[in-house]
Structure formats: C-alpha cells, structure tokens
Design an enzyme around this catalytic site. Structure first.
Site, PDB file in Angstrom:
ATOM      1  N   THR A 129      31.294  35.245  41.509  1.00  0.00           N
ATOM      2  CA  THR A 129      30.866  33.748  41.959  1.00  0.00           C
ATOM      3  C   THR A 129      31.872  32.759  42.077  1.00  0.00           C
ATOM      4  O   THR A 129      32.922  33.162  41.390  1.00  0.00           O
ATOM      5  CB  THR A 129      29.707  33.130  40.823  1.00  0.00           C
ATOM      6  OG1 THR A 129      29.508  31.707  41.334  1.00  0.00           O
ATOM      7  CG2 THR A 129      30.426  33.125  39.645  1.00  0.00           C
ATOM      8  N   ASP A 130      31.924  31.793  42.814  1.00  0.00           N
ATOM      9  CA  ASP A 130      32.912  30.916  43.104  1.00  0.00           C
ATOM     10  C   ASP A 130      33.356  29.789  41.974  1.00  0.00           C
ATOM     11  O   ASP A 130      34.207  29.458  41.624  1.00  0.00           O
ATOM     12  CB  ASP A 130      32.643  29.924  44.295  1.00  0.00           C
ATOM     13  CG  ASP A 130      31.242  28.915  44.051  1.00  0.00           C
ATOM     14  OD1 ASP A 130      30.484  29.310  43.019  1.00  0.00           O
ATOM     15  OD2 ASP A 130      31.171  28.259  45.050  1.00  0.00           O
ATOM     16  N   GLU A 131      32.207  30.144  40.885  1.00  0.00           N
ATOM     17  CA  GLU A 131      32.203  29.310  39.454  1.00  0.00           C
ATOM     18  C   GLU A 131      33.313  29.930  38.471  1.00  0.00           C
ATOM     19  O   GLU A 131      33.651  29.141  38.006  1.00  0.00           O
ATOM     20  CB  GLU A 131      30.870  29.424  38.815  1.00  0.00           C
ATOM     21  CG  GLU A 131      29.737  28.682  39.564  1.00  0.00           C
ATOM     22  CD  GLU A 131      28.772  28.259  38.910  1.00  0.00           C
ATOM     23  OE1 GLU A 131      28.562  28.331  37.628  1.00  0.00           O
ATOM     24  OE2 GLU A 131      27.452  28.063  39.525  1.00  0.00           O
ATOM     25  N   TYR A 156      28.008  30.739  31.559  1.00  0.00           N
ATOM     26  CA  TYR A 156      27.890  31.697  32.606  1.00  0.00           C
ATOM     27  C   TYR A 156      29.149  32.174  33.555  1.00  0.00           C
ATOM     28  O   TYR A 156      29.438  33.246  33.597  1.00  0.00           O
ATOM     29  CB  TYR A 156      26.767  30.948  33.591  1.00  0.00           C
ATOM     30  CG  TYR A 156      26.829  31.748  34.996  1.00  0.00           C
ATOM     31  CD1 TYR A 156      26.221  33.041  35.172  1.00  0.00           C
ATOM     32  CD2 TYR A 156      27.185  30.974  36.056  1.00  0.00           C
ATOM     33  CE1 TYR A 156      26.154  33.580  36.321  1.00  0.00           C
ATOM     34  CE2 TYR A 156      27.057  31.554  37.384  1.00  0.00           C
ATOM     35  CZ  TYR A 156      26.773  33.024  37.272  1.00  0.00           C
ATOM     36  OH  TYR A 156      26.650  33.537  38.683  1.00  0.00           O
ATOM     37  N   LYS A 160      31.124  35.520  33.948  1.00  0.00           N
ATOM     38  CA  LYS A 160      31.440  36.284  35.308  1.00  0.00           C
ATOM     39  C   LYS A 160      32.935  36.451  35.561  1.00  0.00           C
ATOM     40  O   LYS A 160      33.163  37.497  35.880  1.00  0.00           O
ATOM     41  CB  LYS A 160      31.021  35.453  36.367  1.00  0.00           C
ATOM     42  CG  LYS A 160      29.298  35.237  36.475  1.00  0.00           C
ATOM     43  CD  LYS A 160      28.504  36.747  36.683  1.00  0.00           C
ATOM     44  CE  LYS A 160      28.788  37.055  37.851  1.00  0.00           C
ATOM     45  NZ  LYS A 160      27.917  38.312  38.244  1.00  0.00           N
TER      46      LYS A 160
END
Ligand code: NAD
Ligand code: DAU
Length: 346
Positions: A129-131, A156, A160
């Site tokens: 994810t970009d997060e 989260y 990741k």
C-alpha cells in the site's frame, strides 16, 4: 517474465474486496490458468464475492496464512505464482487493536514466503500500500515514488511496511523471485462497508449520518479496483524481480468532495454529512506517481472517476442483500465502538 497463460496461481486473501476481483480477472483473461484461493474468511472475507467464477479452474480453501502446515498442504509444487492479498486492511481497526495486524500482515507474510520458497514457486507478489510511505504535504507537487522513504504512521501501515521488508529479505537472502505493488485507495463493488466509500453509500441509502473525520480536507488518490487488478496482472507477467511498482490513477480528491459527489449521485441532502472527531494520526495526503508502471509495463487505468463511481454506486444499489449482510454481525459491534452510535441510528 513469468508466463501466466496456463500458470497455477495461489491467491491468499482471494475472498476479500480486491483479491476476489483479481481471481475473477485471472479466470476471465487467462483461459488455461488455475487458481487456488486461500482465505481465512475473516469478517472481511465473503464467499458471495466468488459467485459465478469458473468452478473447474478455481478451488477455494478456507485457511489461515499464519498456519504453516495448512499453507504447505494447499501450496503444491506445481504452483507458479503466489499473490498475497491476505491482510487485516482497515486503519481504524488497527488503532483499536494492532495484534491481528501483526499476526496476519507480518507473521502471515513470512509464513507464505517460507512456504513459497519450500515449494519453489516461480514468483511471489506482495500486495502492499502507498500508506507505507506515510503522508505528503498538502497542496504541493510532491508525490510518492518507488524511491520514497518508509514512513508508516498507523499500526496497519507499519505492519504492511514490515511485510515489505520481509519480502525484500526473502529475495536478497534466499533468491526468491519477488515483486511488490503499492496502490492507493481502491473503490468498487464488494468493498466492505467499514471503508469510507461503501460506508457513505450504505449510510446515505438508509438516510443515516455520514461521519467525516476532522475537517474533511484529507486527500486520497482513488483508483477503481478493476484497474488495480489489471495492474497487478501486468506486474505478475512482466514486472522485474526485486522491484516495487506504485499503482495509481492520478485521481486525488479531498474526502469532502468524494462525500458530496456520492450524496449528489444518490439524490441525498448534504445535511447527512456529520463532522466527527478526527482519526488519531490521520495521514493528510496520499498521491501516487505511477510513471514506472505506465512506462515500463504499459499499464494505464481504464476507468475515469466519473465512470468508476457511477458503476460502484450502481453495484451497491443492485446488491442490497450483500450490503445488509455485511452490515450485520461483527460490523454492528465495530461500528458502535468506532462511531459511538448504532448502525441504523439516524
Ligand atoms: P479486505 O479486508 O477486503 O480482504 C482481506 C482478505 O484477507 C479477506 O478475504 C480476509 O478473509 C483475508 N484474510 C485476512 N486474514 C487472513 C489470514 N490470516 N489468512 C488468510 N486470509 C486472511 O482487503 P482488501 O481491501 O481487499 O485489500 C487486499 C490487500 O490489498 C491487502 O493486503 C491490503 O493491504 C492491500 N491494499 C488495499 C487497498 C485498498 O484500498 N483496499 C489499497 C492498497 C493495498
Ligand atoms: O491508500 C491505500 C489504503 O487505503 C489501503 O492500504 C487501506 O487498506 C485502505 O483501507 C485505505 O486506507 P484509508 O485509511 O485511506 O481508507 P478509509 O476508507 O478508511 O478512509 C479514507 C479517508 O476517509 C481517510 O482520509 C479517512 C476518511 N474517513 C474514513 C472513514 C471510515 C472518514 O472521514 N470517515 C470515515 O468514517
């Protein structure tokens, strides 16, 4: 290049929102491919998402990626490609409790990597994810690139990011062929209504308030789930080993703009918007530069925001039973804890 026309895929998390779309894409576009779909069916996994798939080339196995013997049993020596979608995926839940995120997103990823190595699979694709890259400054021309630093801000995102490190280590230490994709905010059919867009649609349809965190000016970079899945397939087929590809549709929107578009399309009043306490650590802006995947793999999104949003709203309008089921059970408890009101309260 991993030839995929007749490949055997092991898809972890293929009963969730994006994974189910990817399994459908594989079966539709690769007529000789077979898919083992391995999913624990947590609150987010849903067998209804798999209705209508080719039964001969698709085998569903209920299993947990943290359980090594179940994974090894399901993963045969004939498996060519492992694609890992399995995760706890909701930021707000990770703020309430991070344990499940570490279990599945970190330990589960390592179990999958170990088993993939043992079974000598040809390629391991980690859906990230970009997060993991944190938050961008507002109103600037800065974008996430593949070179951006890791700056995860939520449990989260941190889980990741940890998984990405394990994937990298499996390549460098053991020579496993690995690729990582980092996408922005997906929207589309079958998305669990804890996420912003389906939550808004479901609440608006029931004339319930739509909670907007903080000032509503946070920016997300939205992409239709089918475009994300097509990008992943390109990466499976032609991505370079040990490479990360950012995936985005150059579609930055403020949350308040997204919310008013949904209300306008549904013919509902803006008075349903309710500003509530902000999410702790709320990332301000995500924006992806997808130049690498566009130029190297020739991928481009097919949906515009307008076409994708229309199709998405139509899907939720046409599937009230799916929505009602998703909003029952565990969801009611989560909703009350997260928003301090019951599902269905006006
Ligand atoms: P989702 O929550 O809808 O689905 C997750 C799936 O994983 C569910 O079917 C669930 O049953 C399964 N699962 C959870 N724990 C498991 C376990 N221990 N073993 C086996 N299966 C398990 O998530 P999603 O939105 O479809 O996201 C899929 C992946 O894409 C995730 O890895 C997520 O981090 C990533 N991602 C999501 C988005 C997004 O906008 N939704 C964007 C970028 C990346
Ligand atoms: O960017 C990719 C990520 O996008 C994925 O990795 C995650 O799995 C996915 O959940 C998503 O994360 P976000 O936190 O951006 O998505 P969410 O739908 O939870 O929230 C989108 C924006 O809307 C965010 O700024 C928070 C805001 N929001 C969300 C909810 C649920 C609200 O204002 N109100 C809400 O009730």
């Amino acid at each position: 290049m991993v030839a995929s026309k007749s490949a055997t895929f092991f898809v972890a998390g293929g009963a969730g929102f994006i994974g189910s779309g990817f399994v459908a894409l594989l079966l539709e576009t690769l007529p000789a491919a077979t898919v083992v779909n391995f999913d624990a069916l947590t609150y987010a996994g849903n067998l209804d998402n798999l209705q209508g798939l080719n039964q001969e080339r698709h085998k569903f196995i209920r299993g947990d990626i943290t359980d090594r013997s179940s994974v090894l049993d399901a993963l045969t020596d004939a498996t060519d490609v492992v694609v890992n979608f399995a995760a706890e995926s909701h930021v707000d839940r990770s703020i309430l409790s991070a344990n499940e995120f570490i279990e599945t997103n970190v330990l589960g990823a390592q179990v999958l990597l170990d088993c993939a190595r043992e079974r000598k699979v040809r390629r391991f694709v980690q859906i990230s994810t970009d997060e993991v890259m944190g938050s961008l400054p507002e109103d600037t021309d800065t974008f996430f690139t593949e070179e951006s630093h890791f700056r995860p801000n939520s449990p989260y995102a941190a889980s990741k990011a940890a998984a990405e490190h394990l994937v990298r280590a499996a390549h460098h230490t053991f020579g496993l062929d690995t690729v990582i994709t980092r996408c922005g905010n997906n929207y589309g059919p079958r998305q669990f209504p804890e996420k912003f867009l389906p939550l808004m649609i479901a609440n608006a349809l029931n004339d319930e308030p739509i909670p907007i965190y903080g000032d509503g000016l946070n920016v997300r970079d939205w992409i239709h789930v089918d475009d994300h899945c097509r990008a992943i397939l390109k990466v499976v087929e032609a991505g370079r080993s040990d490479t990360t590809y950012n995936i985005g549709a150059r579609n930055e929107r403020r949350n308040i703009e997204v919310a008013t578009s949904v209300l306008d399309q549904l013919g509902k009043p803006h008075s349903l918007l309710k500003f509530v306490k902000d999410r702790p650590g709320h990332d301000r802006r995500y924006a992806i530069n997808p130049t690498l995947i566009e130029t190297e793999l020739g991928w481009k999104p097919q949906e515009t925001w307008e076409s994708g949003l229309r199709k998405t709203i139509d899907w939720y309008l046409g599937n009230p039973r799916w929505v009602d089921r998703a909003r029952s059970g565990d969801y009611r408890q989560f909703y009350a804890q997260q928003y301090g009101i019951e599902v269905g309260a006006n």
